[in-house]
Design a protein around this motif. Structure first.
Motif, PDB file in Angstrom:
ATOM      1  N   ALA A 108       0.851  -1.193   0.000  1.00 10.75           N
ATOM      2  CA  ALA A 108       0.000   0.000   0.000  1.00 10.75           C
ATOM      3  C   ALA A 108       0.885   1.240   0.000  1.00 10.75           C
ATOM      4  O   ALA A 108       0.934   2.006   0.951  1.00 10.75           O
ATOM      5  N   GLY A 109       1.618   1.424  -1.094  1.00 11.30           N
ATOM      6  CA  GLY A 109       2.478   2.593  -1.194  1.00 11.30           C
ATOM      7  C   GLY A 109       3.882   2.346  -0.679  1.00 11.30           C
ATOM      8  O   GLY A 109       4.772   3.165  -0.839  1.00 11.30           O
ATOM      9  N   GLU A 110       4.107   1.200  -0.045  1.00  7.65           N
ATOM     10  CA  GLU A 110       5.440   0.860   0.433  1.00  7.65           C
ATOM     11  C   GLU A 110       5.935  -0.353  -0.354  1.00  7.65           C
ATOM     12  O   GLU A 110       5.173  -1.025  -1.025  1.00  7.65           O
ATOM     13  N   SER A 111       7.214  -0.631  -0.246  1.00  5.26           N
ATOM     14  CA  SER A 111       7.791  -1.757  -0.981  1.00  5.26           C
ATOM     15  C   SER A 111       8.282  -2.818  -0.019  1.00  5.26           C
ATOM     16  O   SER A 111       9.049  -2.541   0.895  1.00  5.26           O
ATOM     17  N   LEU A 112       7.782  -4.032  -0.208  1.00  3.06           N
ATOM     18  CA  LEU A 112       8.240  -5.143   0.637  1.00  3.06           C
ATOM     19  C   LEU A 112       9.738  -5.353   0.517  1.00  3.06           C
ATOM     20  O   LEU A 112      10.413  -5.693   1.491  1.00  3.06           O
ATOM     21  N   ALA A 155      -9.940  -8.037   2.064  1.00  4.98           N
ATOM     22  CA  ALA A 155     -10.311  -8.796   0.864  1.00  4.98           C
ATOM     23  C   ALA A 155     -10.408  -7.925  -0.378  1.00  4.98           C
ATOM     24  O   ALA A 155     -10.380  -8.448  -1.501  1.00  4.98           O
ATOM     25  N   GLN A 156     -10.498  -6.612  -0.205  1.00  8.58           N
ATOM     26  CA  GLN A 156     -10.542  -5.739  -1.388  1.00  8.58           C
ATOM     27  C   GLN A 156      -9.245  -5.791  -2.190  1.00  8.58           C
ATOM     28  O   GLN A 156      -9.223  -5.411  -3.368  1.00  8.58           O
ATOM     29  N   ASN A 157      -8.176  -6.281  -1.568  1.00 14.46           N
ATOM     30  CA  ASN A 157      -6.879  -6.346  -2.257  1.00 14.46           C
ATOM     31  C   ASN A 157      -6.578  -7.723  -2.834  1.00 14.46           C
ATOM     32  O   ASN A 157      -5.435  -8.019  -3.185  1.00 14.46           O
ATOM     33  N   THR A 158      -7.598  -8.565  -2.932  1.00 12.56           N
ATOM     34  CA  THR A 158      -7.431  -9.835  -3.646  1.00 12.56           C
ATOM     35  C   THR A 158      -7.730  -9.615  -5.124  1.00 12.56           C
ATOM     36  O   THR A 158      -8.549  -8.774  -5.493  1.00 12.56           O
ATOM     37  N   THR A 159      -7.078 -10.379  -5.966  1.00  5.67           N
ATOM     38  CA  THR A 159      -7.441 -10.413  -7.383  1.00  5.67           C
ATOM     39  C   THR A 159      -8.615 -11.380  -7.542  1.00  5.67           C
ATOM     40  O   THR A 159      -8.898 -12.179  -6.632  1.00  5.67           O
ATOM     41  N   PRO A 160      -9.330 -11.344  -8.665  1.00  4.90           N
ATOM     42  CA  PRO A 160     -10.405 -12.321  -8.880  1.00  4.90           C
ATOM     43  C   PRO A 160      -9.921 -13.762  -8.741  1.00  4.90           C
ATOM     44  O   PRO A 160     -10.633 -14.616  -8.199  1.00  4.90           O
ATOM     45  N   GLN A 161      -8.704 -14.047  -9.221  1.00  5.95           N
ATOM     46  CA  GLN A 161      -8.176 -15.402  -9.117  1.00  5.95           C
ATOM     47  C   GLN A 161      -7.934 -15.794  -7.652  1.00  5.95           C
ATOM     48  O   GLN A 161      -8.221 -16.923  -7.243  1.00  5.95           O
ATOM     49  N   GLN A 162      -7.408 -14.867  -6.870  1.00  6.72           N
ATOM     50  CA  GLN A 162      -7.170 -15.140  -5.455  1.00  6.72           C
ATOM     51  C   GLN A 162      -8.489 -15.342  -4.706  1.00  6.72           C
ATOM     52  O   GLN A 162      -8.587 -16.210  -3.840  1.00  6.72           O
ATOM     53  N   LEU A 165     -13.977  -1.210   0.179  1.00  6.76           N
ATOM     54  CA  LEU A 165     -13.860  -0.988  -1.265  1.00  6.76           C
ATOM     55  C   LEU A 165     -13.373   0.409  -1.615  1.00  6.76           C
ATOM     56  O   LEU A 165     -13.112   0.700  -2.782  1.00  6.76           O
ATOM     57  N   THR A 166     -13.227   1.280  -0.632  1.00  3.36           N
ATOM     58  CA  THR A 166     -12.656   2.602  -0.892  1.00  3.36           C
ATOM     59  C   THR A 166     -11.142   2.600  -0.712  1.00  3.36           C
ATOM     60  O   THR A 166     -10.489   3.621  -0.926  1.00  3.36           O
ATOM     61  N   GLN A 167     -10.574   1.466  -0.282  1.00  2.00           N
ATOM     62  CA  GLN A 167      -9.130   1.397  -0.035  1.00  2.00           C
ATOM     63  C   GLN A 167      -8.496   0.226  -0.783  1.00  2.00           C
ATOM     64  O   GLN A 167      -7.807  -0.602  -0.203  1.00  2.00           O
ATOM     65  N   ILE A 168      -8.758   0.160  -2.072  1.00  2.00           N
ATOM     66  CA  ILE A 168      -8.171  -0.880  -2.919  1.00  2.00           C
ATOM     67  C   ILE A 168      -6.765  -0.445  -3.331  1.00  2.00           C
ATOM     68  O   ILE A 168      -6.584   0.630  -3.896  1.00  2.00           O
ATOM     69  N   ASP A 169      -5.767  -1.275  -3.018  1.00  2.00           N
ATOM     70  CA  ASP A 169      -4.369  -0.940  -3.305  1.00  2.00           C
ATOM     71  C   ASP A 169      -3.823  -1.649  -4.539  1.00  2.00           C
ATOM     72  O   ASP A 169      -2.630  -1.553  -4.823  1.00  2.00           O
ATOM     73  N   PRO A 174      -3.002  -2.317  -8.469  1.00  2.00           N
ATOM     74  CA  PRO A 174      -2.684  -1.376  -9.552  1.00  2.00           C
ATOM     75  C   PRO A 174      -3.912  -0.991 -10.371  1.00  2.00           C
ATOM     76  O   PRO A 174      -4.086   0.166 -10.741  1.00  2.00           O
ATOM     77  N   ASN A 175      -4.778  -1.957 -10.623  1.00  2.04           N
ATOM     78  CA  ASN A 175      -6.031  -1.690 -11.332  1.00  2.04           C
ATOM     79  C   ASN A 175      -7.176  -1.862 -10.342  1.00  2.04           C
ATOM     80  O   ASN A 175      -7.518  -2.985  -9.962  1.00  2.04           O
ATOM     81  N   ARG A 176      -7.756  -0.746  -9.922  1.00  2.00           N
ATOM     82  CA  ARG A 176      -8.782  -0.794  -8.884  1.00  2.00           C
ATOM     83  C   ARG A 176      -9.958  -1.692  -9.278  1.00  2.00           C
ATOM     84  O   ARG A 176     -10.553  -2.362  -8.438  1.00  2.00           O
ATOM     85  N   ASN A 177     -10.300  -1.732 -10.538  1.00  2.00           N
ATOM     86  CA  ASN A 177     -11.456  -2.514 -10.986  1.00  2.00           C
ATOM     87  C   ASN A 177     -11.188  -4.012 -11.021  1.00  2.00           C
ATOM     88  O   ASN A 177     -12.093  -4.796 -11.322  1.00  2.00           O
ATOM     89  N   SER A 178      -9.944  -4.419 -10.739  1.00  2.00           N
ATOM     90  CA  SER A 178      -9.616  -5.845 -10.763  1.00  2.00           C
ATOM     91  C   SER A 178      -9.742  -6.485  -9.379  1.00  2.00           C
ATOM     92  O   SER A 178      -9.271  -7.600  -9.173  1.00  2.00           O
ATOM     93  N   SER A 179     -10.381  -5.818  -8.442  1.00  2.00           N
ATOM     94  CA  SER A 179     -10.531  -6.356  -7.093  1.00  2.00           C
ATOM     95  C   SER A 179     -11.437  -7.588  -7.088  1.00  2.00           C
ATOM     96  O   SER A 179     -12.548  -7.575  -7.621  1.00  2.00           O
TER      97      SER A 179
END
Length: 316
Positions: free
Chosen positions: A167-171, A234-241, A261-265, A267-272
């Motif tokens: 979320a804006g940071e790098s692992l 869960a908003q940060n899961t992809t459809p596959q996940q 759903l207002t805090q999707i991190d 890259p593509n918000r619509n891919s949640s």
């Protein structure tokens, strides 16, 4: 002008109700054009007859609720707001669900009617989604239900998971090995857990595998029987996940999925994956989607105002 006097049973009752109402007195006086004086073992309400009778009724509801659920400034402010909206018996409704998490920890009650609906969904459905802004108790209440189910031997283990999305940071720039890198993402789950169970019990359960906290990637290929499984953020899961997670569910298991759903991190918000799940799974029996709102925020009152301000800005 009419005066109504309420006599408290003892100093403890007067003190508890007085402290819970401390921040509300000026608001009640202004909104209902009356004067309230809490002194010693009495509360005196002076003003128009209809207003004094109505606020006197609210006081009696406070007194009846005392002992059934915790009275504090936050819960009383919510109940007063609901009372003003014409929602009757708020305290009785909130006290109807009691979640016992430990013999050594206090029981947990919903603090808002939205939270009550959410708890009912967790009780009545094998899979329940809790959607809403920060501070609405989505993860905390799911954790309470999981701990309660374990205490009552309804499940044999608790599995807590989150997607490790940056979320804006790098692992990569965090110190330590992979486990240490993902630890900050899982910390909120531990925080809720330690609020409900003694530390030594948690540590013992983790060592024995009764409680497992792991990144979502570790769920692939598993079948989770006799477990209460919580997927947080869960908003940060992809459809596959999301599909992978939902198909892990085994026999005698429950799943709680929480997200904002207002805090999707992604890259593509619509891919949640949570967005997709809400769109295609809402009509399946045994699955419940509960939408919590800013009215269900149970953190500092300023949190609710922050959420409202951002929502207003984004609506423009």
């Amino acid at each position: 002008m009419t005066t109504t006097t309420i006599h408290f049973d003892n100093a403890s009752e007067a003190r508890e109700i007085g402290m819970a109402l401390e921040l509300l007195v000026a608001q009640i006086e202004q909104e209902h054009d009356l004067q309230m004086v809490l002194r010693n073992l009495t509360a005196t309400i002076t003003g128009p007859a209809a207003a004094t009778e109505r606020i006197g009724s609210f006081f009696e509801k406070l007194r009846a609720a005392r002992g059934k659920n915790a009275l504090n400034a936050q819960s009383v402010a919510y109940a007063y707001d609901a009372f003003n909206r014409g929602e009757e018996n708020v305290f009785e409704k909130l006290a109807a669900i009691r979640v016992d998490v430990s013999p050594r920890k206090p029981a947990i009650f919903p603090k808002t009617l939205g939270q009550q609906i959410y708890l009912n969904a967790l009780i009545e459905n094998p899979i329940a989604f809790g959607l809403g802004p920060a501070g609405t108790g989505k993860t905390y209440l799911a954790m309470a239900m999981a701990v309660s189910a374990l205490l009552k031997n309804e499940v044999s283990r608790i599995i807590l998971t989150r997607p490790a999305i940056e979320a804006g940071e790098s692992l990569g720039f965090l110190p330590g090995d992979f486990q240490q890198k993902v630890a900050p993402y899982l910390r909120p789950l531990y925080d809720a857990l330690y609020d409900m169970m003694p530390a030594e019990t948690i540590e013992s359960h983790i060592e024995r595998g009764i409680i497992e906290v792991a990144p979502l990637a570790y769920m692939r290929g598993r079948t989770l029987n006799h477990a209460f499984v919580i997927l947080d953020e869960a908003q940060n899961t992809t459809p596959q996940q999301m599909l992978m997670f939902l198909t892990r569910m085994g026999f005698d298991s429950k799943c709680a999925l929480t997200g904002d759903l207002t805090q999707i991190d992604l890259p593509n918000r619509n891919s949640s994956g949570l967005l997709e799940a809400r769109a295609i799974l809402g009509n399946i029996p045994g699955m419940a989607f509960v939408e919590l709102t800013e009215r269900d925020v149970v953190r500092h009152p300023l949190v609710q105002k922050v959420i409202e301000a951002y929502q207003a800005r984004r609506a423009v």
